[in-house]
Motif scaffolding. Structure first.
Motif, PDB file in Angstrom:
ATOM      1  N   GLY A   3     137.686   4.007  95.603  1.00  0.00           N
ATOM      2  CA  GLY A   3     138.806   4.681  94.280  1.00  0.00           C
ATOM      3  C   GLY A   3     140.104   4.098  94.356  1.00  0.00           C
ATOM      4  O   GLY A   3     141.076   3.280  95.195  1.00  0.00           O
ATOM      5  N   ILE A   4     140.510   4.383  93.251  1.00  0.00           N
ATOM      6  CA  ILE A   4     142.009   4.396  92.823  1.00  0.00           C
ATOM      7  C   ILE A   4     142.801   6.015  92.818  1.00  0.00           C
ATOM      8  O   ILE A   4     143.149   5.565  91.476  1.00  0.00           O
ATOM      9  CB  ILE A   4     142.695   3.185  92.968  1.00  0.00           C
ATOM     10  N   TYR A   5     142.129   7.123  92.665  1.00  0.00           N
ATOM     11  CA  TYR A   5     142.937   8.421  91.565  1.00  0.00           C
ATOM     12  C   TYR A   5     143.233   9.183  92.735  1.00  0.00           C
ATOM     13  O   TYR A   5     143.889  10.227  92.213  1.00  0.00           O
ATOM     14  CB  TYR A   5     141.932   8.880  91.414  1.00  0.00           C
ATOM     15  N   THR A   6     143.088   9.515  94.340  1.00  0.00           N
ATOM     16  CA  THR A   6     143.832  10.192  94.558  1.00  0.00           C
ATOM     17  C   THR A   6     144.730   9.919  96.321  1.00  0.00           C
ATOM     18  O   THR A   6     145.161   8.948  96.094  1.00  0.00           O
ATOM     19  CB  THR A   6     142.370  10.699  96.085  1.00  0.00           C
ATOM     20  N   ASP A   7     145.482  10.821  96.337  1.00  0.00           N
ATOM     21  CA  ASP A   7     146.750  10.419  97.412  1.00  0.00           C
ATOM     22  C   ASP A   7     146.369   9.871  98.607  1.00  0.00           C
ATOM     23  O   ASP A   7     146.701   9.033  99.293  1.00  0.00           O
ATOM     24  CB  ASP A   7     146.968  12.063  97.835  1.00  0.00           C
ATOM     25  N   ALA A   8     145.022   9.849  99.095  1.00  0.00           N
ATOM     26  CA  ALA A   8     143.980   9.243 100.523  1.00  0.00           C
ATOM     27  C   ALA A   8     143.503   8.201  99.673  1.00  0.00           C
ATOM     28  O   ALA A   8     143.713   7.051 100.460  1.00  0.00           O
ATOM     29  CB  ALA A   8     143.188   9.749 100.836  1.00  0.00           C
TER      30      ALA A   8
ATOM     31  N   VAL B 232     145.106   6.389  97.062  1.00  0.00           N
ATOM     32  CA  VAL B 232     146.719   5.381  97.263  1.00  0.00           C
ATOM     33  C   VAL B 232     147.397   4.824  99.497  1.00  0.00           C
ATOM     34  O   VAL B 232     147.352   3.857  99.301  1.00  0.00           O
ATOM     35  CB  VAL B 232     147.545   6.242  96.621  1.00  0.00           C
ATOM     36  N   LYS B 233     147.235   6.225  99.826  1.00  0.00           N
ATOM     37  CA  LYS B 233     147.682   5.999 101.033  1.00  0.00           C
ATOM     38  C   LYS B 233     147.233   3.930 101.692  1.00  0.00           C
ATOM     39  O   LYS B 233     147.304   4.318 102.283  1.00  0.00           O
ATOM     40  CB  LYS B 233     147.277   7.353 102.114  1.00  0.00           C
ATOM     41  N   GLY B 234     145.239   4.619 101.625  1.00  0.00           N
ATOM     42  CA  GLY B 234     144.502   4.109 102.268  1.00  0.00           C
ATOM     43  C   GLY B 234     144.961   2.450 101.590  1.00  0.00           C
ATOM     44  O   GLY B 234     144.834   0.991 102.468  1.00  0.00           O
ATOM     45  N   TRP B 235     145.012   2.233 100.165  1.00  0.00           N
ATOM     46  CA  TRP B 235     145.251   0.720  99.649  1.00  0.00           C
ATOM     47  C   TRP B 235     146.701   0.652  99.869  1.00  0.00           C
ATOM     48  O   TRP B 235     146.721  -1.498 100.255  1.00  0.00           O
ATOM     49  CB  TRP B 235     145.452   1.117  97.596  1.00  0.00           C
ATOM     50  N   LYS B 236     148.107   1.564 100.087  1.00  0.00           N
ATOM     51  CA  LYS B 236     148.629   0.403 101.191  1.00  0.00           C
ATOM     52  C   LYS B 236     149.440   0.415 101.919  1.00  0.00           C
ATOM     53  O   LYS B 236     150.082  -0.988 102.215  1.00  0.00           O
ATOM     54  CB  LYS B 236     150.013   1.860 101.127  1.00  0.00           C
ATOM     55  N   LYS B 237     148.107  -0.097 103.046  1.00  0.00           N
ATOM     56  CA  LYS B 237     148.080  -0.706 104.371  1.00  0.00           C
ATOM     57  C   LYS B 237     147.723  -1.914 103.371  1.00  0.00           C
ATOM     58  O   LYS B 237     147.801  -2.325 104.415  1.00  0.00           O
ATOM     59  CB  LYS B 237     146.978   0.623 105.241  1.00  0.00           C
ATOM     60  N   VAL B 238     146.425  -1.603 103.182  1.00  0.00           N
ATOM     61  CA  VAL B 238     145.475  -3.333 101.917  1.00  0.00           C
ATOM     62  C   VAL B 238     147.161  -4.071 101.141  1.00  0.00           C
ATOM     63  O   VAL B 238     147.545  -5.253 102.090  1.00  0.00           O
ATOM     64  CB  VAL B 238     144.630  -3.014 101.039  1.00  0.00           C
TER      65      VAL B 238
ATOM     66  N   PRO C  61     133.456   7.432 103.233  1.00  0.00           N
ATOM     67  CA  PRO C  61     132.537   8.051 102.224  1.00  0.00           C
ATOM     68  C   PRO C  61     133.375   8.587 100.969  1.00  0.00           C
ATOM     69  O   PRO C  61     133.183   8.432  99.841  1.00  0.00           O
ATOM     70  CB  PRO C  61     132.259   9.146 102.782  1.00  0.00           C
ATOM     71  N   ASP C  62     134.253   8.602 101.378  1.00  0.00           N
ATOM     72  CA  ASP C  62     135.684   9.809  99.955  1.00  0.00           C
ATOM     73  C   ASP C  62     136.765   8.954  99.312  1.00  0.00           C
ATOM     74  O   ASP C  62     136.920   8.783  98.024  1.00  0.00           O
ATOM     75  CB  ASP C  62     136.346  10.005 100.860  1.00  0.00           C
ATOM     76  N   GLY C  63     136.075   7.272  99.270  1.00  0.00           N
ATOM     77  CA  GLY C  63     136.602   6.578  98.573  1.00  0.00           C
ATOM     78  C   GLY C  63     137.740   5.409  98.735  1.00  0.00           C
ATOM     79  O   GLY C  63     138.267   4.761  98.359  1.00  0.00           O
ATOM     80  N   THR C  64     138.089   5.354 100.256  1.00  0.00           N
ATOM     81  CA  THR C  64     139.318   5.589 101.021  1.00  0.00           C
ATOM     82  C   THR C  64     138.955   3.912 101.273  1.00  0.00           C
ATOM     83  O   THR C  64     138.032   3.488 101.980  1.00  0.00           O
ATOM     84  CB  THR C  64     139.958   6.340 102.043  1.00  0.00           C
ATOM     85  N   PRO C  65     139.994   3.328 101.005  1.00  0.00           N
ATOM     86  CA  PRO C  65     139.194   1.880 101.593  1.00  0.00           C
ATOM     87  C   PRO C  65     139.245   1.927 103.371  1.00  0.00           C
ATOM     88  O   PRO C  65     140.118   2.311 104.254  1.00  0.00           O
ATOM     89  CB  PRO C  65     141.059   0.986 101.199  1.00  0.00           C
ATOM     90  N   GLY C  66     138.309   1.203 103.832  1.00  0.00           N
ATOM     91  CA  GLY C  66     137.959   0.729 104.908  1.00  0.00           C
ATOM     92  C   GLY C  66     138.598   0.631 105.543  1.00  0.00           C
ATOM     93  O   GLY C  66     139.515  -0.230 105.831  1.00  0.00           O
TER      94      GLY C  66
END
Length: 353
Positions: free
Chosen positions: A71-76, A78-84, A31-36
């Motif tokens: 999304g790609i504009y918050t620290d959360a 970025v952290k989620g996309w880094k796992k990807v 819900p906050d835009g972090t990748p699943g």
């Protein structure tokens, strides 16, 4: 003669073949835009496609159009996309994150702030859209002020920087499919009287400023852009001047020395060839629904350096092996395209080793 299986260099990337994974919205973010949680597995499964272009990813709260998109504009984020990105790199692939501002293709119920959508002009797309309470029509958007347009350019650049921080190999600017950048191009969505409306040069200005800002922020050789010339998604009508507009836009984009231009082909072969002639860098041509036997044609004819595939990649994580071996292909299940669980996302079967 180049073939589908010949190597190619695109920006900073050295790729082993001419296929790529096209960007596809899957609506499985948190819900906050972090990748699943399953996104790293989903993308890593398809790493053999070489260049993976991730789903449309909003650069700001105002940029969100649909539910559960990343999304790609918050620290959360970025952290989620880094796992990807780490999963994709470990599997031998490369990832570009597509930065997408939906503009008027949005609904307040789908965004974190529940505000009116923003667009070049206060003209509704009048399109049906899925929301948490069911299908609703897209509302009339609020026209961006000139200062807000310039801030939105900065938002794209900021999102690009965060994408690189997350380990992405680059970003693709989404200028197609009826979203904000293409809305600026279309006279039936853009009736502005400032420097972003009216003439071809003015209507192309936003796209060019976004591309230039992103290239400065992360490097032109890590920046791609997607266009859908003459496309009518989202209720757009680009008008009789559209071929002239795209010839101008692509010629100006060419001067930026971007990593690639990605064309979603909408049927005008003559215009496509004109754009190929104007573009001196790697060109990606996506022909939706192209059968497997036609995938190599544009590469063989010199019309494209890369061939992005969408549904074929969605349903066949091992598409490269299947095509090389002439193996049967899985059929995609449309019922699981958007939202849901791992079903229809990470559970498509692969060939036995």
């Amino acid at each position: 003669m180049n073939t589908l299986w010949s190597p190619v260099k695109v920006g900073k990337l050295s790729l082993n073949h001419r296929l790529a994974m096209a960007p596809m919205t899957r609506s499985r973010a948190k819900p906050d835009g972090t990748p699943g949680d399953s996104a790293p597995e989903y993308y890593a499964q398809r790493a053999s496609l070489g260049l993976l272009i991730a789903e449309g990813t909003q650069p700001s709260e105002d940029g969100q159009g649909y539910t559960t998109t990343p999304g790609i504009y918050t620290d959360a984020h970025v952290k989620g996309w880094k796992k990807v990105t780490e999963a994709v790199h470990k599997a031998g692939g490369h990832l570009y994150i597509q930065v997408m501002h939906a503009g008027r293709i949005s609904h307040p119920d789908n965004t974190p702030h529940h505000r009116q959508p923003v667009a070049p002009s206060a003209i509704s797309a009048d399109q049906p859209m899925f929301t948490p309470t069911g299908m609703q029509k897209t509302p009339e958007p609020r026209a961006l002020t000139t200062a807000e347009v310039k801030q939105t350019v900065k938002d794209f650049a900021y999102a690009a920087r965060r994408a690189i921080e997350a380990g992405a190999d680059g970003v693709e600017i989404h200028g197609a499919n009826g979203y904000l950048i293409q809305q600026f191009l279309a006279p039936n969505a853009n009736t502005r009287s400032d420097e972003y409306g009216g003439s071809i040069e003015n209507r192309a200005r936003f796209a060019l400023e976004v591309a230039a800002a992103v290239a400065v922020e992360i490097g032109a050789d890590r920046t791609g852009i997607r266009l859908s010339p003459l496309g009518n998604s989202g209720g757009l009508d680009e008008g009789q001047e559209a071929p002239q507009l795209y010839r101008y836009l692509v010629a100006e984009l060419n001067k930026l020395n971007l990593a690639y231009l990605h064309i979603l082909h909408t049927g005008n072969e003559d215009l496509l060839r004109d754009l190929r002639a104007a573009w001196k860098h790697p060109l990606l041509v996506n022909r939706p629904g192209a059968p497997r036997e036609a995938l190599a044609r544009d590469v063989k004819e010199g019309l494209a350096e890369l061939v992005p595939v969408g549904k074929l990649a969605l349903a066949n994580p091992d598409l490269v092996i299947r095509l090389k071996n002439g193996a049967p292909l899985n059929e995609p299940n449309p019922a699981s395209f958007f939202g849901g669980t791992e079903a229809g996302y990470t559970d498509y079967p692969v060939l036995a080793a």
